[in-house]
Design an enzyme around this catalytic site. Sequence first.
Site, PDB file in Angstrom:
ATOM      1  N   HIS A 191      38.067 -16.664 -63.480  1.00  0.00           N
ATOM      2  CA  HIS A 191      37.738 -15.705 -64.542  1.00  0.00           C
ATOM      3  C   HIS A 191      37.584 -14.331 -63.882  1.00  0.00           C
ATOM      4  CE1 HIS A 191      35.076 -13.532 -67.287  1.00  0.00           C
ATOM      5  NE2 HIS A 191      35.542 -14.312 -68.251  1.00  0.00           N
ATOM      6  N   VAL A 193      35.435 -12.026 -63.735  1.00  0.00           N
ATOM      7  CA  VAL A 193      34.197 -11.634 -63.039  1.00  0.00           C
ATOM      8  C   VAL A 193      34.053 -12.336 -61.688  1.00  0.00           C
ATOM      9  CG1 VAL A 193      32.891 -11.101 -65.142  1.00  0.00           C
ATOM     10  CG2 VAL A 193      32.633 -13.355 -64.089  1.00  0.00           C
ATOM     11  N   LYS A 194      34.825 -13.379 -61.460  1.00  0.00           N
ATOM     12  CA  LYS A 194      34.702 -14.130 -60.212  1.00  0.00           C
ATOM     13  C   LYS A 194      35.429 -13.384 -59.083  1.00  0.00           C
ATOM     14  CE  LYS A 194      32.459 -17.008 -62.696  1.00  0.00           C
ATOM     15  NZ  LYS A 194      32.887 -18.202 -63.407  1.00  0.00           N
ATOM     16  N   THR A 195      35.297 -13.885 -57.858  1.00  0.00           N
ATOM     17  CA  THR A 195      35.795 -13.134 -56.698  1.00  0.00           C
ATOM     18  C   THR A 195      37.308 -12.918 -56.735  1.00  0.00           C
ATOM     19  OG1 THR A 195      33.930 -13.834 -55.378  1.00  0.00           O
ATOM     20  CG2 THR A 195      35.866 -13.146 -54.156  1.00  0.00           C
TER      21      THR A 195
END
Length: 403
Positions: A191, A193-195
């Site tokens: 997603h 927002v993930k790294t």
Amino acid sequence: MTSNASLLPYARQLIDDDDIAAVADVLRSDFLTTGPATRAFEEKLCDVTGAPFAVACSSGTAALHLAALALDLQVGDKVIVPSITFLATANAARYVGAEVVFADVNAESGLMGPEQLSQAIEQSGDNIKAVFPVHLGGQSPDMAAIREIAENNSLAVVEDASHALGGAYAHSGEATVGACAHSDMATFSFHPVKTVAMGEGGAITAWDAALAERLRLLMSHGMTRDADAFVHKDMAFDKGENDANPWYYEMHDIGFNYRASDIHCALGLSQLGKLEKFVNRRRALADHYDALLAPLAPLARPVTRMPGGKPAWHLYQVLINFEEAGQSRADVMKGLRDQGIGTQVHYIPVHHQPYYRRRYGEQTLPGAEDFYGCCLSLPLFPAMEETDVERVVTELTSVLGGS
Ligand SMILES: *Cc1c(COP(=O)(O)O)cnc(C)c1O
């Protein structure tokens, strides 16, 4: 918002022209799904995690569901899940009809460690089949100890590593997150927002070839075109032919369409090429926060650092004594928001969600209540500058009533 302050969200993807070009290349190619970009993405994920097998799928939630399916979890089975996590970790158990046992967490780290796991096992009786530890914010619990307890109780271990790609931990030797050194499988989310961002996307890494094969089968309808595996040889092969009929396939189990498209995987592959850069940046920003926030302790302090950990820091979480600050969390968030600084809360304890309260009744998990009562995630993403960190700490200090 002050006129010169740009909005600083708590998280944000970093997409460059080469990421855009990689996606455009796939759009001009023959395969929009199940093509070479998916394979290349999976191979790269094996590279960066050290796991021999990786299966890409459509989301981190799908990854958790596939893991639960691959373990053959059934109605009546129980799965231990820490209460401080995203909903999906617990929901995956429910998707296969299993029940969730919510474990408490350490109030200072937010992690379910061996202690909380043992407590959950003691309190929840029979039929516990698996535990889903969570690498909250990027930090890893003591996975070696968790594995040992799991083995002593015949539990499978699935790491929800959605926050932790690119990290490592040191319990019984150093292990890369996703290598499954102390688990059966690890799941990831991509997603934005993930790294690493894919838009929507996920993956499961595993050590065992048969398990990886089963994940792959379940990810696409339970359907196989592997001639060696065909059950109905008479339908698969015409008389005297060694090659299976070209149209032929078989469904061996009830699966899903959880495939990741080549469009998404091309973005994921391009982003994975920058993982080290992203992680180094996140670590540098987290170190900068640590140093600047030190004077605010104990009123506001970073979550406890796990010894020997090399987290990839998905989140930068602080614990704030709001009572002592004389302000509610909503006030602090609003005060920061007015200065153009976005924050977030990770997470509302899942056992408090109305669905789970209806199912399991009221529960109190003291560590989870305490952690939830104090936690606040400050902005952390690779495009941030040191000066952004300084601005956040200055505004936080002022909102909390400091100078
Ligand atoms: C993001 C996340 C998920 C779900 O991932 P999606 O890709 O959004 O489905 C699961 N668990 C945790 C801990 C997460 O942060």
